[in-house]
Design a protein around this motif. Structure first.
Motif, PDB file in Angstrom:
ATOM      1  N   ARG A  81      34.447  41.815  36.201  1.00  0.00           N
ATOM      2  CA  ARG A  81      33.180  41.405  36.837  1.00  0.00           C
ATOM      3  C   ARG A  81      33.433  40.651  38.133  1.00  0.00           C
ATOM      4  O   ARG A  81      32.784  40.902  39.160  1.00  0.00           O
ATOM      5  CB  ARG A  81      32.372  40.524  35.874  1.00  0.00           C
ATOM      6  CG  ARG A  81      31.772  41.256  34.692  1.00  0.00           C
ATOM      7  CD  ARG A  81      30.711  40.412  34.005  1.00  0.00           C
ATOM      8  NE  ARG A  81      31.231  39.133  33.521  1.00  0.00           N
ATOM      9  CZ  ARG A  81      31.785  38.957  32.322  1.00  0.00           C
ATOM     10  NH1 ARG A  81      31.909  39.987  31.489  1.00  0.00           N
ATOM     11  NH2 ARG A  81      32.201  37.768  31.945  1.00  0.00           N
ATOM     12  N   GLU A  82      34.355  39.710  38.100  1.00  0.00           N
ATOM     13  CA  GLU A  82      34.602  38.872  39.277  1.00  0.00           C
ATOM     14  C   GLU A  82      35.189  39.681  40.433  1.00  0.00           C
ATOM     15  O   GLU A  82      34.830  39.477  41.602  1.00  0.00           O
ATOM     16  CB  GLU A  82      35.543  37.719  38.908  1.00  0.00           C
ATOM     17  CG  GLU A  82      34.955  36.730  37.921  1.00  0.00           C
ATOM     18  CD  GLU A  82      33.790  35.949  38.500  1.00  0.00           C
ATOM     19  OE1 GLU A  82      33.761  35.728  39.729  1.00  0.00           O
ATOM     20  OE2 GLU A  82      32.891  35.567  37.718  1.00  0.00           O
ATOM     21  N   LEU A  83      36.069  40.604  40.141  1.00  0.00           N
ATOM     22  CA  LEU A  83      36.702  41.388  41.208  1.00  0.00           C
ATOM     23  C   LEU A  83      35.775  42.486  41.718  1.00  0.00           C
ATOM     24  O   LEU A  83      35.807  42.832  42.902  1.00  0.00           O
ATOM     25  CB  LEU A  83      38.033  41.942  40.722  1.00  0.00           C
ATOM     26  CG  LEU A  83      39.052  40.847  40.387  1.00  0.00           C
ATOM     27  CD1 LEU A  83      40.283  41.440  39.701  1.00  0.00           C
ATOM     28  CD2 LEU A  83      39.463  40.068  41.623  1.00  0.00           C
TER      29      LEU A  83
ATOM     30  N   GLN B 195      41.742  37.175  42.731  1.00  0.00           N
ATOM     31  CA  GLN B 195      40.603  37.155  43.656  1.00  0.00           C
ATOM     32  C   GLN B 195      41.069  37.014  45.100  1.00  0.00           C
ATOM     33  O   GLN B 195      40.582  37.717  45.995  1.00  0.00           O
ATOM     34  CB  GLN B 195      39.654  36.012  43.285  1.00  0.00           C
ATOM     35  CG  GLN B 195      38.863  36.250  42.008  1.00  0.00           C
ATOM     36  CD  GLN B 195      38.081  35.029  41.594  1.00  0.00           C
ATOM     37  OE1 GLN B 195      38.634  33.936  41.450  1.00  0.00           O
ATOM     38  NE2 GLN B 195      36.782  35.195  41.411  1.00  0.00           N
TER      39      GLN B 195
ATOM     40  N   ALA C  60      32.654  42.017  42.022  1.00  0.00           N
ATOM     41  CA  ALA C  60      31.745  41.281  42.896  1.00  0.00           C
ATOM     42  C   ALA C  60      32.317  41.132  44.303  1.00  0.00           C
ATOM     43  O   ALA C  60      31.562  40.982  45.271  1.00  0.00           O
ATOM     44  CB  ALA C  60      31.441  39.911  42.301  1.00  0.00           C
ATOM     45  N   LEU C  61      33.637  41.195  44.422  1.00  0.00           N
ATOM     46  CA  LEU C  61      34.278  41.122  45.734  1.00  0.00           C
ATOM     47  C   LEU C  61      34.276  42.473  46.454  1.00  0.00           C
ATOM     48  O   LEU C  61      34.561  42.535  47.648  1.00  0.00           O
ATOM     49  CB  LEU C  61      35.723  40.642  45.590  1.00  0.00           C
ATOM     50  CG  LEU C  61      35.928  39.212  45.108  1.00  0.00           C
ATOM     51  CD1 LEU C  61      37.420  38.921  44.945  1.00  0.00           C
ATOM     52  CD2 LEU C  61      35.289  38.214  46.067  1.00  0.00           C
TER      53      LEU C  61
ATOM     54  N   LEU D 106      43.237  34.459  37.527  1.00  0.00           N
ATOM     55  CA  LEU D 106      42.045  35.049  38.144  1.00  0.00           C
ATOM     56  C   LEU D 106      41.944  34.657  39.609  1.00  0.00           C
ATOM     57  O   LEU D 106      41.630  35.502  40.466  1.00  0.00           O
ATOM     58  CB  LEU D 106      40.792  34.606  37.392  1.00  0.00           C
ATOM     59  CG  LEU D 106      39.464  35.117  37.962  1.00  0.00           C
ATOM     60  CD1 LEU D 106      39.430  36.640  38.014  1.00  0.00           C
ATOM     61  CD2 LEU D 106      38.287  34.581  37.140  1.00  0.00           C
TER      62      LEU D 106
ATOM     63  N   ARG E 141      40.386  30.324  46.612  1.00  0.00           N
ATOM     64  CA  ARG E 141      40.226  30.185  45.161  1.00  0.00           C
ATOM     65  C   ARG E 141      41.486  29.601  44.531  1.00  0.00           C
ATOM     66  O   ARG E 141      41.406  28.780  43.616  1.00  0.00           O
ATOM     67  CB  ARG E 141      39.865  31.538  44.554  1.00  0.00           C
ATOM     68  CG  ARG E 141      38.532  32.082  45.076  1.00  0.00           C
ATOM     69  CD  ARG E 141      38.378  33.557  44.791  1.00  0.00           C
ATOM     70  NE  ARG E 141      37.198  34.116  45.437  1.00  0.00           N
ATOM     71  CZ  ARG E 141      37.173  34.553  46.704  1.00  0.00           C
ATOM     72  NH1 ARG E 141      38.272  34.495  47.451  1.00  0.00           N
ATOM     73  NH2 ARG E 141      36.067  35.056  47.219  1.00  0.00           N
TER      74      ARG E 141
ATOM     75  N   LEU F 114      36.004  39.708  32.143  1.00  0.00           N
ATOM     76  CA  LEU F 114      35.691  38.678  33.135  1.00  0.00           C
ATOM     77  C   LEU F 114      36.325  39.010  34.480  1.00  0.00           C
ATOM     78  O   LEU F 114      35.654  38.957  35.524  1.00  0.00           O
ATOM     79  CB  LEU F 114      36.189  37.309  32.658  1.00  0.00           C
ATOM     80  CG  LEU F 114      36.090  36.173  33.683  1.00  0.00           C
ATOM     81  CD1 LEU F 114      34.650  35.941  34.111  1.00  0.00           C
ATOM     82  CD2 LEU F 114      36.720  34.892  33.125  1.00  0.00           C
ATOM     83  N   ALA F 115      37.593  39.357  34.467  1.00  0.00           N
ATOM     84  CA  ALA F 115      38.275  39.716  35.719  1.00  0.00           C
ATOM     85  C   ALA F 115      37.592  40.911  36.370  1.00  0.00           C
ATOM     86  O   ALA F 115      37.415  40.943  37.594  1.00  0.00           O
ATOM     87  CB  ALA F 115      39.745  40.021  35.448  1.00  0.00           C
TER      88      ALA F 115
END
Length: 210
Positions: free
Chosen positions: A63-65, A37, A67-68, A33, A199, A60-61
């Protein structure tokens, strides 16, 4: 010419199995991850990039990506890397039919926006073009200009397969950050030496502490 990057990412739980000699099972998903990121953040900071579409089935990936600032394309085919890229390319071209596309590996944690810009500027001269990885065997970027299909052939010996498909190999120097993908512990050390993103740097510190 501004590009849309298509970044494929497999489920984090299954990612980076070849790092097993360096990272325990519980740490590899976090590393994968972090790589993605830092890759996506650097791509979005590139002046030649209009957007990034990540194709993944990992919640999960996603959501996190997202957000970027990445667009998330669900990996509906579930048929492996090339099927995922074809699916994402079709999704992007549906809304942006005249935009150049480039498939970019998700494990380029040292990626530098200006080096990526150099590669994309060179790729714009050809219908299809690719950049080989640091090992000289694989591919880290495959580009298709407007009106041309991506035709991904990633996997074993993808350098030879992309060349055989008619894509032009980009023979550039000083773009090491775009070539340095991470599959093994040695690759990770090379990426950290180049200057990995924040990260990945944090994840690597956790790895040392484990």
């Amino acid at each position: 010419m501004q590009w849309i990057m298509v970044v494929p990412l497999k489920a984090l739980a299954r990612a980076k199995s070849r790092l097993s000699d360096t990272a325990a099972d519980g740490l590899r998903p976090g590393l994968a991850l972090a790589f993605a990121q830092d890759t996506v953040a650097a791509a979005l900071a590139c002046p030649e990039v209009a957007g990034v579409a990540v194709v993944t089935g990992d919640a999960l990936a996603g959501r996190e990506l997202a957000a970027l600032g990445a667009r998330i394309v669900p990996d509906e085919p579930g048929g492996g890397l090339n099927a995922a890229l074809r699916h994402a390319a079709t999704a992007v071209r549906t809304t942006h039919p005249h935009t150049p596309l480039a498939a970019l590996n998700a494990d380029l944690p040292a990626l530098r926006p200006l080096e990526l810009a150099r590669v994309l500027t060179a790729a714009a001269e050809f219908p299809r073009a690719f950049l080989t990885d640091a090992a000289g065997i694989g591919t880290t970027l495959l580009a298709a200009s407007p009106g041309h299909e991506l035709l991904p052939a990633f996997g074993t010996d993808s350098r030879a397969r992309h060349r055989a498909s008619g894509a032009t190999e980009l023979l550039l120097t000083a773009v090491d950050s775009v070539r340095q993908d991470v599959d093994t512990g040695a690759d990770l050390r090379a990426a950290l030496a180049l200057g990995a993103g924040p990260r990945t740097a944090v994840a690597a510190q956790r790895l040392k502490a484990a």
